[in-house]
Motif scaffolding. Structure first.
Motif, short mmCIF file in Angstrom:
data_model
loop_
_atom_site.label_atom_id
_atom_site.label_comp_id
_atom_site.label_asym_id
_atom_site.label_seq_id
_atom_site.Cartn_x
_atom_site.Cartn_y
_atom_site.Cartn_z
N PRO A 128 -11.17 -9.51 4.41
CA PRO A 128 -9.99 -9.87 3.67
C PRO A 128 -9.22 -8.58 3.86
O PRO A 128 -9.70 -7.57 4.32
CB PRO A 128 -10.48 -9.90 1.95
CG PRO A 128 -11.85 -9.92 1.98
CD PRO A 128 -12.53 -9.73 3.48
N LEU A 129 -7.87 -8.77 4.02
CA LEU A 129 -6.98 -7.50 4.11
C LEU A 129 -6.83 -6.91 2.83
O LEU A 129 -6.73 -7.33 1.67
CB LEU A 129 -5.37 -8.21 4.49
CG LEU A 129 -5.71 -8.79 5.99
CD1 LEU A 129 -3.93 -9.20 6.38
CD2 LEU A 129 -6.15 -8.17 7.13
N SER A 130 -6.44 -5.48 2.79
CA SER A 130 -6.19 -4.66 1.86
C SER A 130 -4.77 -4.56 1.92
O SER A 130 -4.15 -3.86 2.84
CB SER A 130 -6.90 -3.31 1.96
OG SER A 130 -6.77 -2.65 0.82
N ILE A 131 -4.03 -4.98 0.83
CA ILE A 131 -2.47 -4.97 0.78
C ILE A 131 -2.16 -4.38 -0.59
O ILE A 131 -2.59 -4.81 -1.40
CB ILE A 131 -2.01 -6.27 1.08
CG1 ILE A 131 -2.39 -6.78 2.54
CG2 ILE A 131 -0.27 -6.15 1.03
CD1 ILE A 131 -1.98 -8.37 2.66
N ILE A 132 -1.06 -3.49 -0.28
CA ILE A 132 -0.47 -2.82 -1.49
C ILE A 132 0.65 -3.84 -2.06
O ILE A 132 1.67 -4.14 -1.19
CB ILE A 132 -0.22 -1.32 -1.54
CG1 ILE A 132 -1.35 -0.66 -1.10
CG2 ILE A 132 0.59 -0.76 -2.50
CD1 ILE A 132 -1.32 0.71 -0.88
N CYS A 133 0.77 -4.25 -3.46
CA CYS A 133 1.93 -4.93 -3.60
C CYS A 133 2.52 -4.55 -4.93
O CYS A 133 2.13 -3.95 -5.72
CB CYS A 133 1.41 -6.47 -3.86
SG CYS A 133 2.56 -7.55 -4.52
N GLY A 134 3.86 -4.42 -4.76
CA GLY A 134 4.73 -4.07 -5.92
C GLY A 134 5.17 -4.89 -6.95
O GLY A 134 5.66 -4.61 -8.01
N ALA A 135 4.93 -6.28 -6.74
CA ALA A 135 5.32 -7.37 -7.60
C ALA A 135 4.63 -7.54 -8.80
O ALA A 135 3.53 -7.43 -8.89
CB ALA A 135 5.45 -8.85 -6.82
N PRO A 136 5.40 -7.76 -10.02
CA PRO A 136 4.67 -7.74 -11.21
C PRO A 136 3.78 -9.13 -11.52
O PRO A 136 3.02 -9.25 -12.23
CB PRO A 136 5.99 -7.90 -12.28
CG PRO A 136 7.07 -8.50 -11.34
CD PRO A 136 6.94 -7.95 -9.95
N ASN A 137 4.33 -10.14 -10.49
CA ASN A 137 3.66 -11.51 -10.70
C ASN A 137 2.37 -11.73 -9.91
O ASN A 137 2.01 -13.12 -9.87
CB ASN A 137 4.62 -12.63 -10.55
CG ASN A 137 5.04 -12.65 -9.22
OD1 ASN A 137 5.14 -11.61 -8.45
ND2 ASN A 137 5.58 -13.95 -8.79
N VAL A 138 1.88 -10.66 -9.25
CA VAL A 138 0.46 -10.76 -8.38
C VAL A 138 -0.55 -11.09 -9.22
O VAL A 138 -0.77 -10.06 -10.03
CB VAL A 138 0.60 -9.84 -7.09
CG1 VAL A 138 0.53 -8.49 -8.03
CG2 VAL A 138 -0.54 -10.31 -6.39
N VAL A 139 -1.11 -12.00 -9.13
CA VAL A 139 -2.48 -12.03 -9.82
C VAL A 139 -3.60 -12.81 -9.03
O VAL A 139 -3.23 -13.23 -7.82
CB VAL A 139 -2.41 -13.13 -11.21
CG1 VAL A 139 -1.80 -12.38 -12.36
CG2 VAL A 139 -1.62 -14.56 -10.68
N LYS A 140 -4.87 -12.79 -9.68
CA LYS A 140 -5.92 -13.02 -8.79
C LYS A 140 -5.74 -14.78 -8.54
O LYS A 140 -5.17 -15.37 -9.21
CB LYS A 140 -7.39 -12.88 -9.45
CG LYS A 140 -8.44 -13.03 -9.00
CD LYS A 140 -9.71 -12.41 -9.65
CE LYS A 140 -10.94 -12.77 -8.86
NZ LYS A 140 -11.60 -13.74 -9.20
N ASP A 141 -6.43 -15.26 -7.39
CA ASP A 141 -6.43 -16.51 -7.05
C ASP A 141 -5.21 -17.55 -6.76
O ASP A 141 -5.25 -18.70 -6.63
CB ASP A 141 -7.21 -17.50 -8.34
CG ASP A 141 -8.78 -17.13 -8.35
OD1 ASP A 141 -9.25 -16.40 -7.06
OD2 ASP A 141 -9.31 -17.22 -9.44
N ILE A 142 -4.06 -16.69 -6.65
CA ILE A 142 -2.88 -17.49 -6.33
C ILE A 142 -2.72 -17.62 -4.65
O ILE A 142 -3.38 -16.73 -4.11
CB ILE A 142 -1.68 -16.92 -6.94
CG1 ILE A 142 -1.57 -15.34 -6.48
CG2 ILE A 142 -1.62 -17.12 -8.24
CD1 ILE A 142 -0.32 -14.82 -6.73
N LEU A 143 -2.03 -18.47 -4.24
CA LEU A 143 -1.79 -18.37 -2.59
C LEU A 143 -0.45 -17.86 -2.62
O LEU A 143 0.55 -18.16 -3.28
CB LEU A 143 -1.69 -19.99 -2.33
CG LEU A 143 -3.15 -20.85 -2.00
CD1 LEU A 143 -2.97 -22.14 -1.82
CD2 LEU A 143 -4.10 -19.72 -1.20
#
Lengths: 800, 338
Positions: free
Chosen positions: A74-89
């Motif tokens: 898996p890729l390691s990615i930094i994300c600033g969005a508030p709506n990022v959660v586990k198991d989403i596409l």
């Protein structure tokens, strides 16, 4: 008009490759201007599944995500969005992806590496939504290309719709056209929905006050609808066609506009006073606020949609602000109308309002297609926002617009196209266009033109449609120029004649007959080609017993005649055929150009001493003729031994290795036989050898050399037997790329020059096409020239 | 008095600009402006004019005096300028300039080119063919019966060996049609030969232009239209033509073409031998037998052909009455056609 190829393929069954399809469409009359592939910009963007989300060790607002993109790790990615959660596409832009001008690279964010980016809709150019990353609702395999998954691997075909074809301003119309083109069927989406028990007419009524400006007005109602964003598939199609999604109601009217090409309007029912729509012209100075916050002051030519009290919309152009749909709208009235194109055009022009709606209405919509369009809109609004569709349509249609019926003759069609279409073929094509037909005779039909085709008004308009089906490129070409025409000869002959005339020559015309005595007088030997005589069986006299094999005797006779009239200095030429026997019943008729210069070459001029006419005068004439007809470069001169020229005073002319003529000073003894006491120079050229070489298209512009030329003179003492041409070639060969031109400008033989030699001076032009020549370089070349001349020809530099 | 003043002014306006030297100009100055001039004389007599007209008359005298003075000044500077530069250059502008030669195309070939250009503009192609022809192309293929007198050696030049010199440009019709399918739209131009004594209206060697058009649906109207377009361009827009029934072996119907006499407009004159009409050549619809001979379907295709003499046209255009003038090559004639 932008056509989504994917959308089109839903309507017409075709799998044609895009380029082939576009070429076909253009040849059918729908010119493709551009094809855009929106999915192409989404390369390296894939579906990713967020496996884990952790807090970034050094930043509060950043998350450290591990995203499965279908690769081993898996890729390691930094994300600033508030709506990022586990198991989403999510859409993941991998390293190498480009978002507009922004290229995704491996980056270090607050001490942690990030291998890509999770994207928002706005970053992908899908919508304006940049509140958070895009969450993909459907189920896809991680690693699937995003564009494929989202159906964005589309081709957007931008076509030019000519102003006579309003029916092509919608996908259904295009599908109909394409179906004709591909000889197949098209299938619009099925329109089905359930209506409630409440009748539309019990809730809303329509009054048309000006039936000329508005011949038909339909209204439908949906109650209890939810205003919300429209579904992804609808948004995608709107975006693909260049429209911005707003909400399900506005989007639906736009969607149906794209689909059917017919503009619709949606009103908020709550804002229609007295539940009545009045279609009327404005009162003078009546004011109205449009959707775009523009206030108009109207007059009695402007058509309005109003309620009992206030204007609701500027008909067919733009809705009013007050009646527009907003988030609180519950009940919607859908308008689908037919307005007079002229009135819409005038009002749109007057207020500078060119809208998607006015653009279509002013080209002429289909008054009889309204029911289908309004039903489709109701269906989609309910699909996207729920609510109940009231029963029936309020349909105000005071003056029926009926389809035109036009006669069509098959024979007339065939005679215009030079085609051979049968009546059955013609009928099939017409039916494909949805023109219904009734056969009236073997040769003719009554054709009913559907009202969506306002451009078809006469028989000839139908024939044009048939021509497109027949295929413009299947029409036989009927053309007769450039198979036989002797343009090349005509051009060369005229160039040569006109040139000689500007040099002072007069053209003569002699009959084709001659006698063998002439050939004897010229001392033409027995093995000469001019002795291959064409002899007449029934000549008009002994002196007319053969066809002339040379023009020379006639020209000398013409010269003698004019001398007897006291003309002293003159020039004559004739350009005509000579006749030669080449074998049993085989003859040649080559065209010759023969001229004489009698007396002085230059006309008498009080200012100058009379010049001495020389061989070089006649040679100059010949050279200029060859230059004029572009063949000088292939011509060379060699000393001639023709019996009628003075010794050492004439040249034979060669085209490559072929002798094609001669020029020089005539022998006195020959001239005397023609009673000529003056000096005569002559040229005699076989033009039939020159004509085939002429190509007027061979001239091509060459860029002017921007580096300056260097001019140098060289004066040499050369043994007399070395020809100038040899010396020039020798000089040129020192550096053919740099030595551009060599001009002889002085010749001297006399006391100062030793016996058997002559002094020659040349002007040499040095020029490089790639750089400025230095003096040093030219000096070196000059030295090379001197040593080469000395080495090869014992030519010495003249000592001053 | 007013008339007298005007008269003096008129005279001065004429004489001053045309005067040629300083000396003459000075004489004129004394004449018009000197103490003994007529203007001074009139000024002294102004007392004789009724009192109320006196100021007006005085003003007129002054204006005239000023204008004459101005004319003299202008002329003076013109004379000065002329003298200055001429003296410096030693220039005599009446001496001949460098004689740059101009020759001329032969009038026959000038007309030939003009004819070609007219037909090219009408969409015809120009075809050229051999002058030495076979009997087949010159006669047989053109549907000429074996008994036709044109085939006689009294009319046609034959070569030793059996070939002949074409008597018309029509053989090119056959050569072109043999090689190409319709539509055909050509002219063929060139030398033709007939056994004719040289006299004011005949030469054994002459030039013809022949037009041929073959296609589906070509009618006699097309023939007349093409011919009318041509004669109106080569002569003038009001040239009229008419067709007279005639016989040619290779056309059916055949006609001779006349134009209304361009000299007398049909009234009757020497040029048209009082008939009012000038004969121009032959024309007709291509005989089906000719089309069949070259393998065209005469039911499908029709065509027209016409032939005109170039010498004839040149003579009419230039007003040359003797055809022999076109082969004398006398510079006194040729130089008229620069």
């Amino acid at each position: 008009m932008k056509i989504s190829y994917n959308w089109l393929k839903e309507l017409v069954p075709t799998q044609m490759e895009i380029n082939e399809f576009c070429a076909k469409l253009t040849m059918f009359g729908l010119e493709v201007e551009e094809v855009i592939q929106p999915g192409k910009e989404l390369e390296h963007i894939v579906i990713g599944k967020v496996i884990s989300v952790e807090q970034h060790p050094n930043a509060d607002k950043l998350s450290l995500c591990r995203v499965d993109v279908g690769e081993e790790e898996p890729l390691s990615i930094i994300c600033g969005a508030p709506n990022v959660v586990k198991d989403i596409l999510v859409p993941v832009a991998k390293i190498g992806a480009k978002l507009g001008d922004f290229k995704i690279k491996k980056v270090m964010l607050r001490g942690v590496e990030s291998f890509g980016m999770i994207c928002s809709e706005s970053e992908l150019g899908i919508s304006d939504d940049h509140s958070g990353i895009m969450i993909i609702g459907q189920n896809f395999e991680p690693g699937a290309p995003f564009a494929d998954a989202m159906g964005m691997n589309d081709h957007i075909i931008e076509v030019e719709v000519t102003p006579n074809r309003p029916d092509l301003l919608g996908m259904i119309g295009v599908a109909r056209e394409v179906a004709v083109m591909l000889d197949t069927d098209y299938t619009p989406s099925e329109i089905t929905f359930e209506e409630s028990d409440v009748k539309t007419e019990s809730e809303i009524s329509v009054i048309i006050e000006d039936a000329e400006k508005c011949p038909r007005y339909c209204a439908r109602m949906i109650k209890g609808i939810t205003v919300q964003p429209s579904p992804a598939w609808m948004q995608r199609k709107l975006i693909a066609s260049g429209l911005r999604p707003i909400n399900n109601i506005v989007d639906t009217t736009n969607y149906v506009l794209l689909e059917y090409g017919h503009p619709l309007h949606a009103f908020d029912y709550a804002k229609i006073k007295d539940n009545t729509i009045v279609v009327r012209t404005a009162k003078d100075k009546e004011k109205m606020m449009l959707l775009d916050d523009n206030e108009l002051t109207l007059h009695s030519d402007n058509l309005l949609i109003a309620d009992k009290k206030h204007p609701l919309a500027l008909a067919g152009i733009m809705g009013g602000l007050d009646s527009s749909i907003n988030d609180t709208t519950k009940d919607v009235v859908i308008e689908c109308a037919y307005f007079d194109p002229r009135n819409i055009r005038a009002s749109a022009l007057e207020y500078g309002l060119q809208t998607e709606s006015s653009y279509r209405f002013e080209r002429g919509m289909d008054p009889n297609g309204l029911v289908e369009v309004i039903d489709r809109a109701a269906q989609l609004m309910q699909l996207t926002g729920g609510g109940e569709i009231l029963s029936g349509i309020v349909d105000c249609y005071p003056y029926q617009i009926t389809p035109k019926i036009l006669p069509l003759r098959v024979s007339r069609t065939n005679s215009i196209l030079n085609a051979n279409m049968s009546a059955d073929e013609v009928e099939k094509y017409l039916n494909n266009f949805e023109f219904s037909t009734k056969k009236t005779t073997q040769d003719s039909f009554e054709v009913t033109i559907p009202t969506f085709r306002p451009d078809i008004e006469r028989e000839i308009d139908i024939i044009e449609e048939l021509a497109r089906c027949y295929g413009y490129n299947n029409v036989e070409s009927h053309f007769w120029i450039n198979r036989i025409d002797n343009k090349q000869k005509r051009t060369v002959v005229r160039l040569a004649k006109n040139h000689l005339i500007s040099l002072g020559f007069f053209e003569v015309n002699n009959m084709s007959f001659a006698s063998t005595d002439d050939l004897d007088t010229l001392k033409i030997p027995n093995d000469d080609y001019r002795r291959n005589l064409v002899e007449l069986a029934n000549p008009m006299g002994e002196q007319f017993s053969i066809m002339r094999s040379t023009l020379i005797p006639d020209l000398l006779r013409n010269a003698g005649l004019n001398l007897s009239y006291k003309f002293e200095n003159f020039k004559l030429f004739e350009l005509n055929r000579i006749y030669l026997k080449e074998g049993e019943d085989a003859y040649a008729e080559p065209t010759y150009l023969t001229g004489v210069i009698v007396g002085e070459f230059e006309p008498f001029y009080w200012k100058e001493k009379r010049g001495v006419t020389s061989f070089y005068d006649v040679k100059g004439v010949v050279e200029s003729v060859f230059s004029k007809v572009h063949c000088m470069k292939n011509i060379t001169f060699k000393l001639s031994h023709q019996p009628y020229y003075k010794k050492d005073s004439a040249a034979d002319i060669f085209l490559e290795d072929k002798k094609i003529g001669s020029c020089g000073i005539m022998k006195d003894e020959i001239l005397h036989s023609f009673d000529i006491e003056a000096s005569v120079m002559m040229f005699d050229i076989n033009m039939s050898n020159i004509i085939p070489l002429y190509n007027e298209k061979e001239i091509h512009f060459e860029e002017i050399v921007k580096y300056p030329p260097v001019l140098r003179d060289i004066a040499v003492i050369a043994p007399s037997q070395i020809e100038v041409e040899t010396i020039e070639q020798s000089i040129k060969s020192v550096d053919p790329n740099i030595i551009q031109d060599i001009q002889l400008f002085d010749l001297y033989t006399g006391k100062q020059v030793k016996q058997g030699c002559r002094s020659l001076a040349f002007n040499i032009t040095f020029q490089s096409k790639t750089s400025t020549l230095t003096d040093k370089y030219v000096d070196k070349l000059f030295d090379n020239i001197v040593s080469k001349l000395s080495r090869e020809h014992q030519i010495e530099l003249r000592q001053e | 008095m007013k008339e007298q003043i005007q008269e003096i002014l008129e005279e001065a306006r004429n004489s001053i600009p045309s005067c040629g030297s300083d000396k003459d100009l000075e004489e004129l100055r004394i004449k018009y402006l000197g103490k003994k001039s007529s203007l001074s004389d009139l000024l002294s007599k102004i007392g004789t004019v009724p009192k109320e007209e006196r100021p007006q008359m005085g003003a007129l005298l002054n204006t005239v005096k000023n204008e004459i003075a101005q004319l003299i000044e202008q002329k003076k500077s013109v004379l000065q300028e002329k003298e200055d530069s001429a003296r410096a250059q030693g220039l005599d502008v009446t001496m001949p300039g460098r004689p740059l030669p101009i020759g001329a195309k032969h009038p026959l070939y000038q007309i030939w080119e003009e004819i070609e250009d007219i037909f090219i503009n009408l969409g015809f192609e120009v075809a050229e063919g051999p002058e030495i022809e076979s009997e087949y192309y010159n006669f047989d293929a053109l549907n000429t019966p074996s008994w036709h007198p044109a085939r006689n050696p009294q009319d046609t030049f034959y070569l030793k060996g059996g070939m002949l010199l074409r008597t018309q440009t029509s053989p090119m019709q056959i050569r072109v049609m043999e090689k190409f399918k319709p539509p055909i739209k050509i002219i063929s131009t060139g030398r033709c030969y007939r056994v004719d004594k040289v006299d004011p209206s005949h030469l054994p060697v002459f030039h013809q232009v022949e037009a041929l058009m073959v296609d589906e649906g070509i009618t006699m109207s097309d023939l007349k239209g093409a011919l009318d377009s041509f004669v109106k361009r080569i002569f003038s827009a009001d040239t009229h033509s008419r067709f007279r029934p005639h016989f040619f072996p290779f056309t059916e119907p055949s006609a001779e073409i006349d134009i209304l006499c361009i000299s007398c407009n049909g009234e009757g004159c020497k040029l048209c031998k009082n008939s009012g009409w000038l004969e121009m050549g032959g024309a007709g619809m291509v005989d089906p037998a000719v089309l069949e001979e070259v393998g065209y379907d005469p039911e499908k295709y029709t065509g027209y052909a016409f032939g005109l003499g170039i010498e004839r046209i040149a003579m009419l255009r230039y007003g040359i009455s003797d055809i022999r003038k076109l082969i004398t090559n006398d510079l006194r004639i040729l130089s008229q056609f620069q």
